[in-house]
Write an enzyme that holds these catalytic residues in place. Sequence first.
Site, PDB file in Angstrom:
ATOM      1  N   GLY A  31     -30.049 -19.401 -18.277  1.00  0.00           N
ATOM      2  CA  GLY A  31     -29.350 -18.142 -17.721  1.00  0.00           C
ATOM      3  C   GLY A  31     -29.566 -16.776 -18.091  1.00  0.00           C
ATOM      4  N   HIS A  37     -38.318 -14.699 -16.311  1.00  0.00           N
ATOM      5  CA  HIS A  37     -38.093 -15.973 -15.442  1.00  0.00           C
ATOM      6  C   HIS A  37     -38.532 -15.705 -14.097  1.00  0.00           C
ATOM      7  CE1 HIS A  37     -34.353 -15.958 -18.478  1.00  0.00           C
ATOM      8  NE2 HIS A  37     -35.024 -16.929 -18.477  1.00  0.00           N
TER       9      HIS A  37
END
Length: 280
Positions: A31, A37
């Site tokens: 996360g 990402h």
Amino acid sequence: MEILRNRQSLSDYIAAVKKEGKKIGFAPTMGALHDGHMSLYKEARKDNDIVISSVFVNPTQFNNPDDLKKYPRTEENDIAMLEKAGVDAVYIPSTEDIYPEKAESKHYDFGGIENEMEGKFRPGHFDGVGTVVSELFRQVQPDNAYFGEKDYQQLAIIKKLVEIEKFPINIHGVPIYRAENGLALSSRNARLSEDERNGAALIYKTLVKVNEWFRVISIPEIKKRVEEIFEQSDYELEYFLIADEETLKETDFFYKDKSYRAFIVVFVGGVRLIDNMHLD
Ligand code: PAF
């Protein structure tokens, strides 16, 4: 985007995708998502029909309880970023979905690479990574999986893990995604002030200098210069070394036909930042 909050819903989703013969690309995360990402999902989109990510802050890979406690958790923003990136499904398991009995690591023999660098400074870290990634691989059953080269040693560990566990999964390394000032994007950067984020560009600038010095001056001399740079800064160098890119063993000299990479870890305002660079 499907938000799969437990093992059963993931398992139903995977069964449906597999029934249609679709290829799955997977990028696991903890996360606090950022553009680094997003570059994993972009890469995954090229080779697969379905892109899945996971968000799970894995307790067994933290050797420092304070680091685990302070690890940024930004679920709402993560979901918005995943939607925007066009990810098909995100798996957000509970600790019990991953560790039904007890949150503890299996012990792995990764052929020695687990004892270098991060393995020395973060005892047990790679057992935790190996344990969670193999469980996620078992549950998600991807064809391809994507990991950032910022955690270069982790990428090497996962390639070994796939060999050891005989997972039929292709592992892809994705180049480090850097901010404009060169700072490698990391979830931990969320804990830096603006000043610290600007100052932390020193890490990248130093690696660029190392690349210029490489094969011009000796490695011990390069190390001395890097240590001096950080002694004169506000930041604490945990380690800097040059290693064989394949074995990840530190070296003090180089051979013509081998590839080398510089690895560095620096504390900026109490935040541990990691970076590396292939040396030309
Ligand atoms: O790189 C990470 O974010 C984590 O180490 C990983 C691979 C998701 C395992 O928890």
